[in-house]
Design a protein around this motif. Structure first.
Motif, PDB file in Angstrom:
ATOM      1  N   VAL A 132     -14.963 -16.335 103.390  1.00  0.00           N
ATOM      2  CA  VAL A 132     -14.475 -17.363 102.472  1.00  0.00           C
ATOM      3  C   VAL A 132     -13.001 -17.628 102.703  1.00  0.00           C
ATOM      4  N   ARG A 133     -12.212 -16.550 102.805  1.00  0.00           N
ATOM      5  CA  ARG A 133     -10.771 -16.731 102.989  1.00  0.00           C
ATOM      6  C   ARG A 133     -10.462 -17.449 104.309  1.00  0.00           C
ATOM      7  N   ASN A 134     -11.124 -17.034 105.380  1.00  0.00           N
ATOM      8  CA  ASN A 134     -10.813 -17.648 106.682  1.00  0.00           C
ATOM      9  C   ASN A 134     -11.282 -19.098 106.750  1.00  0.00           C
ATOM     10  N   ASN A 135     -12.519 -19.350 106.321  1.00  0.00           N
ATOM     11  CA  ASN A 135     -13.094 -20.678 106.492  1.00  0.00           C
ATOM     12  C   ASN A 135     -12.621 -21.684 105.443  1.00  0.00           C
ATOM     13  N   VAL A 136     -12.346 -21.217 104.228  1.00  0.00           N
ATOM     14  CA  VAL A 136     -11.935 -22.141 103.164  1.00  0.00           C
ATOM     15  C   VAL A 136     -10.417 -22.142 103.015  1.00  0.00           C
ATOM     16  N   LEU A 137      -9.837 -20.960 102.777  1.00  0.00           N
ATOM     17  CA  LEU A 137      -8.387 -20.898 102.641  1.00  0.00           C
ATOM     18  C   LEU A 137      -7.705 -21.341 103.929  1.00  0.00           C
ATOM     19  N   GLY A 138      -8.243 -20.913 105.090  1.00  0.00           N
ATOM     20  CA  GLY A 138      -7.659 -21.315 106.369  1.00  0.00           C
ATOM     21  C   GLY A 138      -7.662 -22.825 106.540  1.00  0.00           C
ATOM     22  N   THR A 139      -8.750 -23.475 106.146  1.00  0.00           N
ATOM     23  CA  THR A 139      -8.818 -24.941 106.226  1.00  0.00           C
ATOM     24  C   THR A 139      -7.780 -25.571 105.314  1.00  0.00           C
ATOM     25  N   GLY A 161     -22.527 -20.796 105.897  1.00  0.00           N
ATOM     26  CA  GLY A 161     -22.811 -22.198 105.621  1.00  0.00           C
ATOM     27  C   GLY A 161     -22.155 -22.685 104.353  1.00  0.00           C
ATOM     28  N   ALA A 162     -22.175 -21.831 103.308  1.00  0.00           N
ATOM     29  CA  ALA A 162     -21.554 -22.217 102.032  1.00  0.00           C
ATOM     30  C   ALA A 162     -20.041 -22.379 102.197  1.00  0.00           C
ATOM     31  N   THR A 163     -19.412 -21.494 102.978  1.00  0.00           N
ATOM     32  CA  THR A 163     -17.967 -21.616 103.170  1.00  0.00           C
ATOM     33  C   THR A 163     -17.614 -22.880 103.944  1.00  0.00           C
ATOM     34  N   LYS A 164     -18.448 -23.274 104.891  1.00  0.00           N
ATOM     35  CA  LYS A 164     -18.167 -24.498 105.642  1.00  0.00           C
ATOM     36  C   LYS A 164     -18.391 -25.724 104.755  1.00  0.00           C
ATOM     37  N   ARG A 165     -19.353 -25.667 103.835  1.00  0.00           N
ATOM     38  CA  ARG A 165     -19.523 -26.776 102.887  1.00  0.00           C
ATOM     39  C   ARG A 165     -18.295 -26.868 101.984  1.00  0.00           C
ATOM     40  N   PHE A 210      -6.566 -35.409 110.717  1.00  0.00           N
ATOM     41  CA  PHE A 210      -6.964 -34.009 110.631  1.00  0.00           C
ATOM     42  C   PHE A 210      -8.487 -33.981 110.742  1.00  0.00           C
ATOM     43  N   VAL A 211      -9.007 -33.356 111.812  1.00  0.00           N
ATOM     44  CA  VAL A 211     -10.449 -33.337 112.076  1.00  0.00           C
ATOM     45  C   VAL A 211     -10.940 -31.905 111.956  1.00  0.00           C
ATOM     46  N   MET A 212     -11.848 -31.660 111.011  1.00  0.00           N
ATOM     47  CA  MET A 212     -12.354 -30.315 110.756  1.00  0.00           C
ATOM     48  C   MET A 212     -13.764 -30.163 111.327  1.00  0.00           C
ATOM     49  N   ILE A 213     -13.984 -29.096 112.095  1.00  0.00           N
ATOM     50  CA  ILE A 213     -15.300 -28.836 112.679  1.00  0.00           C
ATOM     51  C   ILE A 213     -16.170 -28.123 111.656  1.00  0.00           C
ATOM     52  N   SER A 214     -17.281 -28.750 111.268  1.00  0.00           N
ATOM     53  CA  SER A 214     -18.215 -28.144 110.320  1.00  0.00           C
ATOM     54  C   SER A 214     -19.502 -27.767 111.052  1.00  0.00           C
ATOM     55  N   THR A 215     -20.568 -27.574 110.317  1.00  0.00           N
ATOM     56  CA  THR A 215     -21.813 -27.076 110.900  1.00  0.00           C
ATOM     57  C   THR A 215     -23.008 -27.594 110.119  1.00  0.00           C
ATOM     58  N   ASP A 216     -24.165 -27.634 110.786  1.00  0.00           N
ATOM     59  CA  ASP A 216     -25.387 -28.019 110.072  1.00  0.00           C
ATOM     60  C   ASP A 216     -25.789 -26.960 109.046  1.00  0.00           C
ATOM     61  N   LYS A 217     -25.237 -25.754 109.175  1.00  0.00           N
ATOM     62  CA  LYS A 217     -25.552 -24.696 108.207  1.00  0.00           C
ATOM     63  C   LYS A 217     -24.895 -24.947 106.854  1.00  0.00           C
ATOM     64  N   ALA A 218     -24.024 -25.960 106.766  1.00  0.00           N
ATOM     65  CA  ALA A 218     -23.430 -26.340 105.489  1.00  0.00           C
ATOM     66  C   ALA A 218     -24.400 -27.149 104.636  1.00  0.00           C
ATOM     67  N   VAL A 219     -25.537 -27.536 105.212  1.00  0.00           N
ATOM     68  CA  VAL A 219     -26.530 -28.318 104.488  1.00  0.00           C
ATOM     69  C   VAL A 219     -27.520 -27.370 103.811  1.00  0.00           C
ATOM     70  N   ASN A 220     -27.652 -27.473 102.478  1.00  0.00           N
ATOM     71  CA  ASN A 220     -28.532 -26.575 101.725  1.00  0.00           C
ATOM     72  C   ASN A 220     -28.379 -25.138 102.218  1.00  0.00           C
ATOM     73  N   PRO A 221     -27.167 -24.601 102.203  1.00  0.00           N
ATOM     74  CA  PRO A 221     -26.925 -23.311 102.838  1.00  0.00           C
ATOM     75  C   PRO A 221     -27.695 -22.171 102.178  1.00  0.00           C
ATOM     76  N   THR A 222     -28.152 -21.248 102.994  1.00  0.00           N
ATOM     77  CA  THR A 222     -28.778 -20.020 102.492  1.00  0.00           C
ATOM     78  C   THR A 222     -27.931 -18.815 102.861  1.00  0.00           C
ATOM     79  N   ASN A 223     -26.758 -19.069 103.434  1.00  0.00           N
ATOM     80  CA  ASN A 223     -25.912 -17.966 103.876  1.00  0.00           C
ATOM     81  C   ASN A 223     -24.458 -18.253 103.500  1.00  0.00           C
ATOM     82  N   VAL A 224     -23.664 -17.206 103.523  1.00  0.00           N
ATOM     83  CA  VAL A 224     -22.253 -17.316 103.158  1.00  0.00           C
ATOM     84  C   VAL A 224     -21.512 -18.232 104.121  1.00  0.00           C
TER      85      VAL A 224
END
Length: 615
Positions: free
Chosen positions: A380-387, A418-422, A402-416
């Motif tokens: 959470v700290r790296n992916n959210v606070l870092g952003t 993916g949730a941090t990237k959302r 500013f272009v941020m690289i996200s992931t398909d795992k941010a969609v309906n995430p079942t893991n931490v």
């Protein structure tokens, strides 16, 4: 034209051929028994005929070509020159009152013989130089079938003729019925691609070369699977453009790889727009030593930025990029910076000193199982606070994009992860809304969402390769697990394109093509290695923490809008609540270390679509 030694030899050859053709025409006219009177006429007219023909040959430029590359245009010049000479011979004999009996049939036979011998000698020389005769005399070379009978196959056959490389082609295969039964470079098109096993057995072939550089990847996959099932080795050639341009040769024949089968059509970039965005500008990439970050640096370098700032936490990864980029791009100015994106003071100082115009934020923790339990807080700290830290510094120092690289795992995430990237996407959305509230201008925040990339760190592909090299087993979590794949260069190129197109607040979704079953991917890699599933087993180990069977590119309550680029769409995502951003930052700044359950509960409060296995 300078008269070189080789040219003199060629002229002498043609003069001798002209004399022999003239005498041969008499010989054929009289059925191999030329009467004495006509023998004298044949010899006496040589002094007029041969110089005339030699002058016409010179005038028509027959000695400017190179015999090694003799081709149809050269034959056309020979036919034209011989034809003109054939018309001039009777005219000259009459004008100069040459008292010799020249039968009309001789005037017809002579040019025919001349074309045959002059054209034949040139083509024979080319065949000799291209080792066609030599290859026929060396049966030790391996017989191969060529899949494809188009331009690439024609070019391949010419290259193999010049440099056999231990192979000789015995036939071609092509799905076009118009080509089947015809000849390419004298070799038969035997049948369709699906008949590869049958023809390989008939022709005693163990190797197949794919000459299908522009074919759809589904076609390459089909022929490769057919070859693998028949126990045939499969090789491929580079793109036709690379072959024609001379960047590679037939010696670049190589075993077919996974990229060739899962690859996609080339990305069409708006080069002029990207030049406006990047050329002459200072560009910063965070996570510059990672799989995506490093490829972004390579792609950006092509557009000649004023300076490329490489921000990376790993000393080894940064050193590798510092060594690679100057070799590939000698004129590129780089600024390698060691740093942690969570360190606000250091990020701010780097931004103030380097003054980037564009920032690509690729730094993140991405490995799903590693981030799921004991490392959830750091994720959470790296992916959210870092952003947030990098985005805020970009905004403070006047970064345009500013272009941020996200992931398909941010969609309906079942893991931490993916949730941090959302949350990171929501952070960019929230900052864009605040920016818009202050009027036009300022930093434009854009997110780009895509799936797995081939060969990235943490990808299943390097893992499968090591397991296959060790003799197996290959471990797959579930027989039905499915993922999207694209190549790293394609992903990086589309990130650049999305960065150019973004006006602020968008979440771009890349066209990931068709999903691939991981079990089928494993089977394909086993076959490509030359083994089969009896020798290298596949074991199913069960889903790992936070892992789901199917990845999605859009959440259930989202829709997409098309863009001018066919591989990019814009997600109409749920808008981020304007008030949560400060609350989130306060939570991230706490001094204590919340446990895993607390982290997941808070993530679920902010990302309602997040459905962890347990909270």
């Amino acid at each position: 034209m300078n008269l070189s030694y080789r040219t003199a030899i060629i002229i002498l050859h043609d003069v001798l051929v002209a004399a022999l053709a003239w005498l041969g025409a008499y010989w054929l006219r009289f059925n191999l028994a030329v009467p004495p009177g006509f023998q004298a006429a044949a010899v006496s007219t040589l002094a007029w005929v041969v110089p005339l023909q030699a002058a016409v040959f010179w005038r028509f430029g027959l000695y400017r070509g190179i015999w090694r590359f003799a081709s149809l245009p050269d034959l056309k010049r020979i036919v034209l020159a011989v034809g003109i000479a054939a018309l001039l011979i009777p005219l000259v004999l009459v004008l100069f009152r040459i008292h010799a009996v020249v039968p009309r049939s001789v005037l017809i036979l002579d040019p025919l013989l001349l074309v045959m011998v002059m054209g034949g000698s040139r083509l024979a020389y080319r065949a000799w130089k291209e080792h066609r005769i030599a290859s026929m005399l060396h049966p030790a070379s391996k017989p191969v079938l060529v899949a494809g009978a188009g331009s690439a196959a024609d070019f391949l056959l010419r290259e193999l003729a010049r440099n056999p490389a231990g192979f000789h082609v015995v036939g071609l295969l092509d799905d076009s019925r118009d080509k089947q039964g015809r000849l390419v470079q004298g070799l038969p098109v035997l049948g369709g691609l699906d008949e590869v096993a049958t023809w390989a057995q008939k022709m005693g072939v163990d190797d197949v070369v794919l000459a299908l550089p522009s074919a759809a990847h589904v076609v390459r996959k089909r022929i490769t699977q057919a070859c693998a099932e028949a126990g045939l080795n499969v090789m491929t050639i580079p793109s036709l453009e690379d072959l024609v341009a001379g960047r590679v040769s037939v010696s670049s024949l190589r075993p077919i790889e996974l990229d060739d089968l899962l690859g996609r059509d080339p990305v069409q970039l708006d080069d002029s727009g990207l030049h406006r965005l990047l050329t002459g500008k200072v560009v910063m990439v965070t996570g510059a030593g990672g799989s995506i970050g490093s490829e972004l640096c390579r792609q950006i370098a092509r557009f000649e930025p004023a300076r490329l700032v490489l921000f990376e936490q790993s000393e080894l990864a940064l050193y590798a990029m510092e060594q690679e980029l100057p070799q590939r791009f000698p004129n590129l100015a780089i600024a390698p910076v060691i740093g942690d994106v969570k360190n606000a003071a250091w990020v701010d100082r780097v931004m103030a000193g380097q003054k980037p115009a564009v920032v690509f934020h690729a730094a993140a923790y991405k490995h799903v199982p590693l981030m799921e339990n004991a490392n959830a807080w750091e994720a959470v700290r790296n992916n959210v606070l870092g952003t947030r830290v990098v985005a805020a510094a970009a905004q403070a120092h006047g970064v345009a994009k500013f272009v941020m690289i996200s992931t398909d795992k941010a969609v309906n995430p079942t893991n931490v992860m993916g949730a941090t990237k959302r949350l990171a996407e929501m952070m960019c959305q929230s900052m864009q809304r605040r920016q818009d509230d202050h009027g036009p201008g300022g930093t434009r925040f854009v997110s780009v969402r895509f799936g797995n990339v081939l060969g990235s760190s943490g990808s299943v592909i390097p893992k499968f390769q090591k397991q296959i090299e060790a003799g197996g087993p290959v471990t797959v979590t579930h027989p039905e697990i499915t993922r999207y794949f694209m190549s790293i260069p394609e992903a990086a190129q589309l990130v650049l394109q999305a960065g150019l197109m973004g006006e602020g607040g968008e979440i771009f979704v890349l066209d990931m093509g068709e999903p691939v079953k991981i079990a089928e991917l494993a089977k394909m890699m086993i076959r490509l290695s030359g083994a089969d599933e009896d020798r290298i087993r596949i074991e199913y180990t069960g889903l790992r923490p936070g892992e789901k069977l199917y990845e999605e590119l859009l959440a259930d309550d989202e829709s997409t809008l098309p863009t001018p680029h066919p591989k990019l769409r814009v997600a109409k995502a749920r808008a981020a609540d304007a008030g949560w951003c400060d609350e989130c930052m306060a939570w991230l700044a706490q001094q204590g270390l919340p446990d895993e359950a607390a982290v997941k509960r808070q993530l679920q409060a902010w990302v309602p679509e997040y459905k962890p296995e347990s909270v």
